[in-house]
Design a protein around this motif. Structure first.
Motif, PDB file in Angstrom:
ATOM      1  N   HIS A 168       2.172  -1.806   4.692  1.00  0.00           N
ATOM      2  CA  HIS A 168       2.134  -0.604   3.879  1.00  0.00           C
ATOM      3  C   HIS A 168       3.505   0.042   3.810  1.00  0.00           C
ATOM      4  O   HIS A 168       4.398  -0.261   4.593  1.00  0.00           O
ATOM      5  N   ASN A 200      -9.301  -4.378   3.971  1.00  0.00           N
ATOM      6  CA  ASN A 200      -9.966  -4.231   5.277  1.00  0.00           C
ATOM      7  C   ASN A 200     -11.431  -4.591   5.113  1.00  0.00           C
ATOM      8  O   ASN A 200     -12.049  -4.208   4.122  1.00  0.00           O
ATOM      9  N   ASN A 209      -1.933   4.218   3.479  1.00  0.00           N
ATOM     10  CA  ASN A 209      -3.041   3.502   4.088  1.00  0.00           C
ATOM     11  C   ASN A 209      -4.167   4.460   4.461  1.00  0.00           C
ATOM     12  O   ASN A 209      -4.033   5.677   4.320  1.00  0.00           O
ATOM     13  N   ASN A 268      -5.262  -6.205   5.804  1.00  0.00           N
ATOM     14  CA  ASN A 268      -3.949  -5.873   5.266  1.00  0.00           C
ATOM     15  C   ASN A 268      -3.222  -4.920   6.217  1.00  0.00           C
ATOM     16  O   ASN A 268      -3.662  -3.803   6.414  1.00  0.00           O
ATOM     17  N   LYS A 269      -2.155  -5.371   6.787  1.00  0.00           N
ATOM     18  CA  LYS A 269      -1.397  -4.541   7.728  1.00  0.00           C
ATOM     19  C   LYS A 269      -0.168  -3.923   7.082  1.00  0.00           C
ATOM     20  O   LYS A 269       0.455  -3.026   7.641  1.00  0.00           O
ATOM     21  N   VAL A 277       0.844  -1.187   0.000  1.00  0.00           N
ATOM     22  CA  VAL A 277       0.000   0.000   0.000  1.00  0.00           C
ATOM     23  C   VAL A 277       0.879   1.237   0.000  1.00  0.00           C
ATOM     24  O   VAL A 277       1.814   1.354   0.793  1.00  0.00           O
TER      25      VAL A 277
END
Length: 460
Positions: free
Chosen positions: A458, A282, A9, A455-456, A6
């Motif tokens: 980035h 998310n 975020n 999704n963590k 990402v």
């Protein structure tokens, strides 16, 4: 499959030098479609931009700044607005939009209290898909009329010049959609309108008198105060209890024209949230919750009805921007909303939009309305609806013929249920009464909110 990284975020703030460019990109992505709806329905494009910006800001607030979605003018309400306007004037259409927003709020409340299963029973894919097809094909004659005939006169007069402009606009839009990549690949509608507009100038069908008047006022300003007054102008808002009394224009016909459409657009909204959840990584249906996103849509539509703009809805064009850029920041979305407000209050921009020939809008509408119908077909395919099943075949067939054929029920002398509203109501009724309801759900995941990863990862 490896998760794409990402760039920004959801709650990250972009650097100032990038913020404006990223927000402009979202503005351009929604711009062509958002101004097309008021153009087709006789509403003010400036008011549509203002209500779009305010609606998006309200949406971000209601969803706690956790869903990066932009809201623009809803295509599903084009025919209902035209019908409501014929019944009760523009004011009647605004009252109908307000009631549609109230329906959003009630559905959001029921989802918060009861979950999603009840909505699935009322609006399975076998009902929603054909109704979306009706929305697109029901507008087909509007697009062709704009493309082929001279505007502004009562009788239909064929014009080869206008049709040529429409075809050139359509061709450029198709080429841009297929062959352009990156940023320009996100704005094919806007590119088609710009090229069509330029071509129209050479064909002599563009009235630039309002633009010249605005420009003359700007250049003749003798002070900074006069300069800003010439540039920034209040749009033609239509405000309840100021410009009209809602109770005087409210009628049963307006309710039946506008309110049923809200159920269809709510189903579309859920689909958008599913796509957006998977793009961002998310689960927005669980957190902050589908009830919040639907409420945000409803409040945005109510805001538009208070100003004289078309109902708002989340935009697939902007979801496409998110998917390609991997910039999920709600601050970027908020920046686009503020820019829309700025454009709406800028007189020369409004005058330029108003000068776009109907043939240009007819050209892009040929593609856009067809895409709406195709999206209904895609919903049936994605959910693996079996049309060899007699029940599914009957429901879809009845919805299509009643909706596109223009059937109506005359309730009273001044009250009728017609077109898309009638087809949606009959579709819902058939689905509830006919046996074998499970076949109408198909094997897809229209309402499945469990397969969304968090999704963590980035890049700062």
């Amino acid at each position: 499959m490896k998760q794409e990284k990402v760039a920004l975020n959801v709650n990250e703030v972009p650097k100032p030098q990038k913020w404006l460019i990223l927000s402009l990109q979202h503005l351009f992505a929604m711009f062509g479609a958002t101004i097309l709806v008021p153009f087709l329905t006789g509403l003010s494009p400036a008011v549509a931009l203002v209500s779009s910006g305010l609606g998006t800001l309200a949406y971000l607030l209601i969803t706690k700044g956790k869903i990066p979605a932009y809201l623009g003018s809803s295509f599903a309400f084009i025919a209902p607005i035209i019908g409501a306007t014929a019944s009760g004037g523009v004011e009647g259409a605004m009252v109908g939009s307000f009631l549609a927003g109230i329906v959003y709020g009630l559905v959001a409340l029921f989802i918060r209290l009861l979950g999603l299963n009840w909505l699935m029973r009322i609006l399975p894919p076998i009902v929603v898909g054909p109704v979306i097809i009706v929305i697109g094909l029901g507008l087909a004659s509007t697009a062709i009329d704009m493309a082929m005939y001279v505007p502004g006169i009562d009788e239909q007069v064929y014009s080869s010049t206008h049709f040529l402009v429409a075809l050139v606009t359509l061709t450029v839009t198709i080429i841009a959609s297929i062959f352009l990549r990156g940023f320009f690949g996100l704005i094919p509608i806007l590119i088609g309108i710009v090229f069509g507009y330029i071509f129209s100038i050479f064909q002599g069908i563009v009235d630039t008198s309002e633009i010249k008047a605005e420009w003359a006022e700007i250049t003749s300003a003798d002070s900074i105060g006069e300069f800003f007054t010439a540039i920034f102008q209040k749009p033609d808002f239509i405000i309840p209890f100021v410009n009209y009394s809602p109770f005087e224009v409210l009628s049963g016909e307006i309710i039946l024209i506008m309110v049923p459409v809200a159920l269809v657009t709510i189903a579309e909204h859920i689909g958008d949230q599913m796509v957006l959840s998977k793009v961002v990584g998310n689960n927005f249906i669980k957190k902050p919750g589908l009830h919040r996103s639907i409420l945000g849509d409803g409040v945005a539509t109510i805001i538009a009805s208070f100003l004289g703009g078309p109902p708002n809805t989340t935009y697939g064009e902007n979801i496409g921007v998110l998917s390609i850029t991997r910039v999920f920041s709600v601050f970027v979305i908020g920046g686009a909303a503020v820019l829309a407000l700025f454009f709406g209050f800028t007189g020369i921009i409004t005058a330029t939009i108003s000068s776009i020939p109907s043939a240009v809008m007819g050209g892009v509408s040929i593609l856009l309305f067809g895409i709406i119908a195709s999206n209904g077909l895609r919903m049936l395919i994605d959910n693996q609806i079996d049309l060899s099943d007699k029940r599914n075949l009957i429901i879809s067939s009845v919805i299509l013929v009643i909706g596109i054929g223009g059937a109506f029920i005359q309730v009273t002398e001044n009250l009728q249920i017609a077109g898309m509203a009638l087809s949606a109501l009959i579709g819902v009724t058939l689905n509830l009464l006919l046996p074998g309801k499970e076949s109408g759900y198909g094997n897809g995941t229209m309402f499945d909110d469990t397969d969304v990863s968090e999704n963590k990862e980035h890049v700062a």
